[in-house]
Design an enzyme around this catalytic site. Structure first.
Site, PDB file in Angstrom:
ATOM      1  N   HIS A 101       0.883  -1.166   0.000  1.00 44.56           N
ATOM      2  CA  HIS A 101       0.000   0.000   0.000  1.00 44.56           C
ATOM      3  C   HIS A 101       0.924   1.221   0.000  1.00 44.56           C
ATOM      4  O   HIS A 101       2.011   1.163   0.581  1.00 44.56           O
ATOM      5  CB  HIS A 101      -0.831   0.105   1.276  1.00 44.56           C
ATOM      6  N   ASP A 104       2.403   1.897   3.335  1.00 45.13           N
ATOM      7  CA  ASP A 104       3.421   1.002   3.919  1.00 45.13           C
ATOM      8  C   ASP A 104       4.819   1.462   3.532  1.00 45.13           C
ATOM      9  O   ASP A 104       5.780   1.181   4.237  1.00 45.13           O
ATOM     10  CB  ASP A 104       3.312  -0.437   3.396  1.00 45.13           C
ATOM     11  N   GLU A 232     -10.697  -7.113  -4.060  1.00 48.44           N
ATOM     12  CA  GLU A 232     -10.419  -8.087  -2.996  1.00 48.44           C
ATOM     13  C   GLU A 232     -11.598  -8.104  -2.026  1.00 48.44           C
ATOM     14  O   GLU A 232     -11.736  -7.216  -1.184  1.00 48.44           O
ATOM     15  CB  GLU A 232      -9.129  -7.714  -2.263  1.00 48.44           C
ATOM     16  N   GLU A 268      -8.850 -13.766  -0.748  1.00 49.81           N
ATOM     17  CA  GLU A 268      -8.072 -14.005   0.472  1.00 49.81           C
ATOM     18  C   GLU A 268      -8.765 -15.058   1.326  1.00 49.81           C
ATOM     19  O   GLU A 268      -9.963 -14.970   1.604  1.00 49.81           O
ATOM     20  CB  GLU A 268      -7.909 -12.691   1.232  1.00 49.81           C
ATOM     21  N   HIS A 271     -10.652 -13.880   4.441  1.00 50.66           N
ATOM     22  CA  HIS A 271     -11.856 -13.119   4.070  1.00 50.66           C
ATOM     23  C   HIS A 271     -12.983 -14.079   3.683  1.00 50.66           C
ATOM     24  O   HIS A 271     -14.145 -13.837   4.002  1.00 50.66           O
ATOM     25  CB  HIS A 271     -11.573 -12.194   2.883  1.00 50.66           C
TER      26      HIS A 271
HETATM   27  C1  XUL Z   1      -7.157  -6.327   4.687  1.00 49.18           C
HETATM   28  C2  XUL Z   1      -6.432  -6.803   3.509  1.00 49.18           C
HETATM   29  C3  XUL Z   1      -5.644  -5.781   2.783  1.00 49.18           C
HETATM   30  C4  XUL Z   1      -5.618  -5.970   1.311  1.00 49.18           C
HETATM   31  C5  XUL Z   1      -4.987  -4.860   0.541  1.00 49.18           C
HETATM   32  O1  XUL Z   1      -7.993  -7.243   5.250  1.00 49.18           O
HETATM   33  O2  XUL Z   1      -6.461  -7.965   3.193  1.00 49.18           O
HETATM   34  O3  XUL Z   1      -4.377  -5.717   3.325  1.00 49.18           O
HETATM   35  O4  XUL Z   1      -4.964  -7.151   0.970  1.00 49.18           O
HETATM   36  O5  XUL Z   1      -5.507  -3.626   0.840  1.00 49.18           O
HETATM   37 CO    CO Z   2      -5.533  -9.036   1.649  1.00 48.98          CO
END
Ligand code: XUL
Ligand code: CO
Length: 437
Positions: A101, A104, A232, A268, A271
């Site tokens: 990001h 970061d 995402e 993810e 998630h």
């Molecule tokens: C947060 C997450 C993020 C994304 C990118 O849950 O997964 O770090 O991967 O913004």
């Molecule tokens: Co992520």
């Protein structure tokens, strides 16, 4: 230049009987699995945020992690030291890609202009290091959640000024991503959602989110960014409800707003489980709809209902993932370790153990999934299970030639249909054979 991971050399493959904690037991980068090497199949990436810039703070306590590269008081010097540590780490662990990001890379300055200047300086520094090392950017993104200005969302903020500020951040993050030859750009809608519908105009917010994505795509075309755009999905955390809830919700959203041809999904594991799905489900749903893009590889803790981002060690789960990825013919993106060491694992070498465990887990799963698919044991079963759709009434239905009254006539003229066993346990035992071969 300082060496941050002293006493650790290149991590090597030593085979499954090795007891060396700083060696791979299954990941052997140049070993071929089918027609590609493990390295080509897996395309691992390091997440800048969890691995280099985070300090391990949580809701109940301060940061705990020893991160000597963050010692400098000057934010740009700190960012350069962090980049040095990142490239040393990637080199020693043998990972070719990274993801970041904007926030970061370097701390935000009081003004946007100054923040952008810092970003330019650090991006140029990273670019030189990429040239020297051959490391690549899998994807970039902008953090649109951390600063308090985003407390009510970014693209979905009730205040248009915040939308504009977020747009400026994405413009900068996208142009840096392009400059660093990034292969993708991710949108994760951390605060694009709501805490209560009592204060939310959902219709306007969804439209604004689509407009925001459209503006980003338009800008990418203008600057000639050819990478993939990814959504995402995540159902909640930090907001109670996020609009990019899961792949199916994201797919419907993209279709409604005519953005489908521009986006794929970065899926993810943790998630998916928060959404009440397995990651296998999310990958499968994306694959059959042609929108599987990239993966944030981690896992949740089944005893905790919240988001834990643990390094993957569940070989059964990652084998289910690799089946999907291989059936997809690979990923346009890669496997980004969006995973963090526990805050009690505060030493710098803990970063190696986490990544080694994750890489070995996927390598073992790659082999198991490849063997399983090569054998066609699952495909043969599936083919047989669905064979009634190839001929007769099944083929007529699939080809759109059937009518409801025609099917009624057919059913009246035939005996009541008989079922076959679904053979779930048999299939699971087949999977086990390949997993523990
Ligand atoms: C947060 C997450 C993020 C994304 C990118 O849950 O997964 O770090 O991967 O913004
Ligand atoms: Co992520």
């Amino acid at each position: 230049m300082a060496e941050y991971f002293k006493g650790i050399g290149q991590v090597k493959y030593e085979g499954s009987t090795s007891k060396n904690p700083l060696a791979f037991k299954h990941y052997n980068a140049d070993e071929k699995v089918g027609d590609k090497t493990m390295k080509e199949h897996l395309r691992f990436a390091v997440a800048w945020w969890h691995t280099f810039s985070a300090l391990g703070a949580d809701m109940f306590g301060d940061g705990t992690l020893e991160r000597p590269w963050l010692a400098a008081a000057d934010p740009v010097q700190q960012a350069k030291d962090m980049a040095d540590a990142a490239f040393e780490f990637m080199d020693k662990i043998g990972i070719d890609y990274f993801c970041f990001h904007d926030r970061d890379l370097v701390a935000e300055a009081p003004s946007l202009k100054e923040t952008n200047e810092r970003l330019d300086e650090i991006a140029a520094y990273i670019k030189d290091k990429m040239k020297a090392s051959g490391k690549k950017l899998l994807w970039g993104t902008s953090n649109l959640t951390g600063n308090s200005r985003f407390m009510h969302g970014a693209a979905t903020n009730p205040n248009a000024e915040v939308f504009a500020f977020a747009a400026a951040k994405v413009q900068k993050a996208l142009s840096i991503t392009k400059d660093l030859n990034g292969e993708g750009y991710v949108f994760w809608g951390g605060r694009e959602g709501y805490e209560t519908l009592l204060n939310t105009d959902m219709g306007l917010e969804l439209g604004n989110l689509a407009r925001f994505l459209g503006l980003a795509v338009g800008y990418a075309d203008k600057i000639g960014f050819k990478g993939h755009f990814y959504i995402e999905p995540k159902p909640k955390e930090p907001t109670k409800h996020q609009y990019d809830f899961d792949v199916a919700a994201g797919y419907a959203f993209l279709q409604k707003y005519g953005l489908l041809n521009k986006f794929k999904f970065n899926i993810e594991t943790n998630h998916a489980t928060l959404a009440g799905h397995t990651v296998q489900h999310e990958l499968h749903y994306a694959r059959v709809n042609g929108i599987l893009g990239s993966v944030d590889a981690n896992q949740g803790d089944m005893l905790l209902g919240w988001y834990t981002d643990i390094f993957p060690t569940d070989v059964y789960g990652t084998t289910m993932m690799m089946i999907e990825i291989l059936r997809n013919g690979g990923l346009p993106g890669g496997l980004n370790f969006d995973a963090k060491v526990r805050r009690g694992s505060f030493k710098t070498d803990d970063l190696f153990y986490g990544h080694i465990a994750g890489m070995d887990c996927f390598a073992k799963s790659l082999k198991a999934a490849h063997g399983l698919l090569e054998s066609r044991e699952l495909d043969d079963f599936l083919e047989k299970r669905y064979e009634s759709w190839k001929t007769g009434v099944g083929a007529e239905i699939v080809q759109g030639k059937a009518t409801l009254e025609g099917l009624a006539e057919y059913a009246l003229a035939h005996d009541s249909p008989k079922s076959e066993s679904g053979r779930q346990e048999l299939l699971e035992s087949i999977v086990m054979r390949y997993l523990y071969a």
